[in-house]
Design an enzyme around this catalytic site. Structure first.
Site, PDB file in Angstrom:
ATOM      1  N   ARG A 224      30.186  44.352  28.983  1.00 43.34           N
ATOM      2  CA  ARG A 224      28.977  43.851  30.108  1.00 43.34           C
ATOM      3  C   ARG A 224      28.080  43.195  29.702  1.00 43.34           C
ATOM      4  O   ARG A 224      27.426  43.641  28.565  1.00 43.34           O
ATOM      5  CB  ARG A 224      28.842  45.087  31.213  1.00 43.34           C
ATOM      6  N   HIS A 272      33.767  34.898  29.382  1.00 43.52           N
ATOM      7  CA  HIS A 272      34.299  36.132  30.020  1.00 43.52           C
ATOM      8  C   HIS A 272      35.965  36.325  30.338  1.00 43.52           C
ATOM      9  O   HIS A 272      36.437  36.184  31.527  1.00 43.52           O
ATOM     10  CB  HIS A 272      33.892  36.408  31.601  1.00 43.52           C
TER      11      HIS A 272
HETATM   12  C1  OXD Z   1      36.268  43.121  33.560  1.00 45.36           C
HETATM   13  C2  OXD Z   1      37.539  42.107  33.597  1.00 45.36           C
HETATM   14  O1  OXD Z   1      36.303  44.017  34.270  1.00 45.36           O
HETATM   15  O2  OXD Z   1      37.506  41.113  33.300  1.00 45.36           O
HETATM   16  O3  OXD Z   1      35.207  42.686  33.086  1.00 45.36           O
HETATM   17  O4  OXD Z   1      38.630  42.589  33.934  1.00 45.36           O
END
Ligand code: OXD
Length: 309
Positions: A224, A272
């Site tokens: 994160r 991400h």
């Molecule tokens: C998260 C995902 O939880 O991408 O970040 O699954």
């Protein structure tokens, strides 16, 4: 049995088709802001708003379709409501690919070869010693353990750190804040963050922790954005203590166009995407778990809400 789907940034139809095939007996609906939905028994969610939870008083379990449950645990959830995370569901192998790629790209200096190619230069670089590139994996859950084992497959020395003691084949493990964390950091040159985001781990990667990595340290953040104090990372890169970073997650996503990470010569940015949710695997797993819950059986992946993961 009724199931409601509430993932506002995901197209619901393919999920509904898959769920219909896997659980033909279920009555499915999709939550929409401002539209009343019948109370359901189970919800399949990604970052649902509080209004959704408030309008669903009968829920027995929330199935999160991502790896991290921090966004869910920030909500005001009724006592006894189970929060269930995906167990791997095809994410661990993607995470292992991503991290091994980042470690090997750095270790084998592929960026420098790319620059040499641009100059039309045929020049070898001196092999570096694997023993000098101990990789420290923070967070030894399903994803972290798989990443640690994959790195061992390339013979890197691997350290692992977790809140509580863990044993992992071929991995030197450390635990606990304070001395355990410091010993882990000073034994590692490459740091891979796979921790859950909790009040205890927020901002854990800052000047004090990253500054303890071996000189020439390298940071890979795939957990994160809020784990990392971005200014501290930039300062340590600019002072030369850290050699570079590969970052997949950010405090603000999408990463603002003016953010210095975009143009930093030693930072690699990805959007991400290190381990994407695989729809078919996730549906099959959720359907199996719902069936088990209906039979009154225990299931894996139930989050300890007090602990935060
Ligand atoms: C998260 C995902 O939880 O991408 O970040 O699954």
């Amino acid at each position: 049995m009724k199931i409601v789907f509430c993932c506002t940034d995901t197209r619901p139809e393919p999920w509904l088709d898959g769920l219909r095939a896997a659980l033909p007996e279920a009555d499915l609906s999709v939550w929409q802001a401002g539209v009343a939905t019948e109370p359901a028994d189970y919800a399949i969610v990604w970052a649902p708003p509080q209004a959704f939870i408030d309008a669903q008083p009968r829920l027995k379990a929330l199935f999160n379709i991502g790896a991290g449950v921090d966004a869910l645990l920030r909500l005001n959830l009724p006592d006894g409501l189970k929060v269930v995370r995906l167990d791997d569901a095809g994410m661990a192998v993607q995470m292992a690919e991503y991290v091994c790629h980042a470690v090997i790209r750095h270790f084998r200096e592929f960026d420098l070869y790319q620059q040499a190619q641009a100059r039309g230069e045929w020049a070898f670089r001196k092999p570096r010693h694997r023993e000098d590139f101990a990789v420290g994996v923070m967070g030894l859950g399903v994803l972290g353990s798989r990443v640690a084992q994959a790195l061992r497959g390339f013979d890197f020395p691997v350290n692992g750190w977790s809140r509580n003691p863990k044993v992992l084949d071929g991995v030197q493990t450390f635990h606990g804040m304070g001395e355990g964390l410091h010993a882990f950091l000073s034994a590692s040159r490459v740091l891979v963050n796979l921790l859950p985001l909790t009040p205890e781990t927020r901002d854990i990667l800052g000047r004090d922790t990253l500054g303890r990595l071996r000189p020439g340290g390298y940071v890979i953040n795939v957990a994160r954005g809020a784990h990392l104090v971005e200014e501290d990372l930039l300062a340590l890169l600019d002072s030369g203590h850290l050699a570079g970073a590969t970052l997949d997650v950010f405090r603000t996503e999408p990463l603002p166009t003016t953010h210095p990470f975009w143009t930093h010569p030693r930072v690699t940015v990805t959007p991400h995407t290190s381990a994407r949710t695989l729809r078919d695997e996730s549906i099959a797993q959720i359907a199996r778990k719902i069936r088990a819950l209906e039979r009154g059986e225990p299931i894996a992946g139930v989050v300890d809400r007090a602990r935060g993961y």
